[in-house]
Design a protein around this motif. Structure first.
Motif, short mmCIF file in Angstrom:
data_model
loop_
_atom_site.label_atom_id
_atom_site.label_comp_id
_atom_site.label_asym_id
_atom_site.label_seq_id
_atom_site.Cartn_x
_atom_site.Cartn_y
_atom_site.Cartn_z
N GLY A 110 8.44 -12.19 11.93
CA GLY A 110 7.87 -13.45 12.38
C GLY A 110 7.88 -13.60 13.89
N SER A 111 8.90 -13.03 14.54
CA SER A 111 9.01 -13.19 16.00
C SER A 111 8.37 -12.04 16.78
CB SER A 111 10.48 -13.31 16.40
OG SER A 111 11.21 -12.14 16.04
N LYS A 112 8.28 -10.86 16.16
CA LYS A 112 7.80 -9.69 16.91
C LYS A 112 6.46 -9.14 16.41
CE LYS A 112 12.42 -8.35 18.41
NZ LYS A 112 12.15 -8.70 19.83
N SER A 113 6.04 -9.54 15.23
CA SER A 113 4.71 -9.17 14.70
C SER A 113 4.43 -7.68 14.76
CB SER A 113 3.61 -9.92 15.48
OG SER A 113 3.77 -11.31 15.34
N PHE A 114 5.23 -6.90 14.07
CA PHE A 114 5.00 -5.46 13.99
C PHE A 114 3.74 -5.19 13.16
CE2 PHE A 114 9.64 -5.84 14.50
CZ PHE A 114 9.81 -5.07 15.64
N SER A 115 3.03 -4.14 13.51
CA SER A 115 1.84 -3.78 12.73
C SER A 115 2.23 -2.94 11.51
CB SER A 115 0.85 -3.00 13.60
OG SER A 115 1.45 -1.80 14.11
N HIS A 116 3.38 -2.25 11.59
CA HIS A 116 3.85 -1.41 10.49
C HIS A 116 5.37 -1.55 10.35
CE1 HIS A 116 0.09 0.39 11.86
NE2 HIS A 116 -0.05 0.97 10.68
N ILE A 117 5.84 -1.44 9.13
CA ILE A 117 7.27 -1.38 8.86
C ILE A 117 7.50 -0.18 7.95
CG2 ILE A 117 9.29 -2.54 7.91
CD1 ILE A 117 7.91 -5.22 8.46
N VAL A 138 2.22 -8.73 1.06
CA VAL A 138 1.39 -7.55 1.27
C VAL A 138 1.70 -6.52 0.18
CG1 VAL A 138 1.29 -7.91 3.76
CG2 VAL A 138 3.08 -6.45 2.81
N SER A 139 0.86 -5.52 0.08
CA SER A 139 1.07 -4.46 -0.92
C SER A 139 1.79 -3.28 -0.26
CB SER A 139 -0.27 -3.99 -1.49
OG SER A 139 -0.93 -5.05 -2.14
N PRO A 140 2.91 -2.84 -0.81
CA PRO A 140 3.62 -1.71 -0.22
C PRO A 140 2.94 -0.38 -0.51
CG PRO A 140 4.72 -2.38 -2.23
CD PRO A 140 3.60 -3.37 -2.01
N LEU A 141 3.10 0.57 0.39
CA LEU A 141 2.61 1.93 0.20
C LEU A 141 3.84 2.80 -0.06
CD1 LEU A 141 0.24 1.91 3.28
CD2 LEU A 141 -0.48 1.77 0.90
N SER A 142 3.88 3.47 -1.18
CA SER A 142 5.09 4.20 -1.55
C SER A 142 4.97 5.69 -1.25
CB SER A 142 5.41 4.00 -3.03
OG SER A 142 4.36 4.44 -3.84
N GLU A 143 6.03 6.23 -0.66
CA GLU A 143 6.21 7.66 -0.43
C GLU A 143 5.03 8.32 0.28
OE1 GLU A 143 8.40 10.04 -2.97
OE2 GLU A 143 9.11 8.44 -4.26
N LYS A 173 1.50 -3.21 7.55
CA LYS A 173 1.60 -2.14 6.56
C LYS A 173 3.06 -1.80 6.33
CE LYS A 173 -2.83 -1.81 7.81
NZ LYS A 173 -3.46 -2.85 8.64
N ILE A 174 3.53 -1.99 5.10
CA ILE A 174 4.90 -1.66 4.74
C ILE A 174 4.86 -0.39 3.88
CG2 ILE A 174 6.97 -2.39 3.49
CD1 ILE A 174 6.21 -5.26 4.14
N ALA A 175 5.59 0.64 4.31
CA ALA A 175 5.52 1.91 3.61
C ALA A 175 6.89 2.57 3.53
CB ALA A 175 4.54 2.86 4.30
N THR A 176 7.15 3.22 2.41
CA THR A 176 8.29 4.12 2.33
C THR A 176 7.76 5.52 2.64
OG1 THR A 176 8.01 4.45 -0.07
CG2 THR A 176 9.54 2.73 0.65
#
Length: 324
Positions: A110-117, A138-143, A173-176
């Motif tokens: 919320g404070s830093k607004s990353f484009s990807h995690i 959001v929808s996670p992207l796995s592996e 974008k949240i991805a493992t």
């Protein structure tokens, strides 16, 4: 002639604009890598995730949370490619409980607004990513196996029998990250700034009771350079001693097993390799008495050299073996 020249110039201008846009996107991209650490040391898997984050071309921030975070943060700051390290020194984040970590990461987002995690595709990362994705809607992207662009990635499907190219339109974008698909980032060469951060603390929804970790003098199965694995063909647990002896002869290799051997009670489940066990990519994999079920192949087929000892020429593992 003039028309052709004008079209060529227009195309060139468009090309420059397109390249400029890509460079601008890379500069604007910012990735948060959620670090794993234990016993005051940065987890090896985090180095692989940093490499994946670097492929995006933007800034790379690393979050280190829990007791001793500041000491680990200093280590993370030296990793090549790391721009910033966020240190959340708070015992509430010990053991990386998903509920507390999700609140911390979402507040930082919320404070830093990353484009990807990005998180490692380990038990810890797989525990946090779905909850965090739900919280951020959001929808996670796995592996993920490869980074093709800011919003496009490759990931395995059907136990690794198919590789999908996926594009995400989510704002973050949240991805493992499957760590075996990326090299480890160098532990020296970086000069990231360390920033102290804080979060909501203990979410109060779950409580850590204890860890039961099998101790061994052998290399960790997930990061070993050489792995000797046995399957149902070993007949019983006593015969696995032959594999331990072979591992010692090879200079202290790790020993693993197929699910069939684990289910039969030959060895404990922490030795299981496969889709429901550990995913490995050693320089040398030696499989003894393993037929190569789909779920096992998904966990070891990225090994650099695969040697199989099996009397059945029709065994599926023969298709991925270098020496059979």
């Amino acid at each position: 002639t003039v028309k052709v020249t004008m079209l060529s110039a227009t195309a060139a201008v468009r090309g420059v604009a397109r390249r400029s846009a890509l460079l601008s996107t890379a500069r604007n991209a910012s990735t948060l890598v959620v670090a794993e650490h234990a016993d005051g040391k940065l987890g090896a898997s985090t180095l692989n995730v940093v490499t994946a984050a670097k492929a995006l071309g933007g800034d790379v921030a690393v979050l280190v949370a829990g007791s001793g975070a500041k000491g680990v943060a200093a280590e993370a700051a030296k990793v090549d490619g790391v721009t910033t390290v966020l240190a959340a020194e708070d015992a509430a984040y010990d053991h990386a409980l998903a509920e507390s970590m999700t609140n911390l990461i979402s507040e930082l987002q919320g404070s830093k607004s990353f484009s990807h995690i990005f998180l490692a595709a380990t038990n810890e990362g797989k525990n946090i990513a779905p909850r965090l994705s739900a919280k951020l809607d959001v929808s996670p992207l796995s592996e993920i196996l490869e980074v093709l662009g800011e919003d496009t990635f490759k990931r395995p499907m059907y136990a690794g029998n198919a590789i999908a190219t996926v594009k995400s339109n989510d704002p973050v974008k949240i991805a493992t990250v499957r760590t075996t698909a990326f090299d480890k980032a160098a532990t020296e060469g970086g000069s990231g700034a360390v920033e102290d951060v804080s979060g909501p603390g203990d979410a109060g929804l779950t409580k850590w009771i204890s860890d039961e970790v099998a101790k061994s003098d052998r290399p960790d199965l997930a990061s070993a350079e050489i792995v000797v694995a046995g399957g149902r063909g070993m007949k019983n647990g006593e015969n696995f001693q032959m594999l331990y002896d072979l591992a010692d002869t090879l200079g202290g290799a790790a020993v693993g097993a197929s699910r069939a051997a684990v289910d039969a009670g030959y060895v404990p489940n922490e030795l299981q390799i496969g889709q429901t066990g550990k995913v490995i990519a050693p320089n040398l994999y030696i499989g003894v008495g393993i037929s190569g079920a789909i779920q096992h192949l998904a966990g070891m087929k990225d090994s650099k050299t695969i040697v199989s000892i099996n009397k059945d020429p029709e065994a599926p593992i023969a298709q991925v073996s270098d020496i059979f």
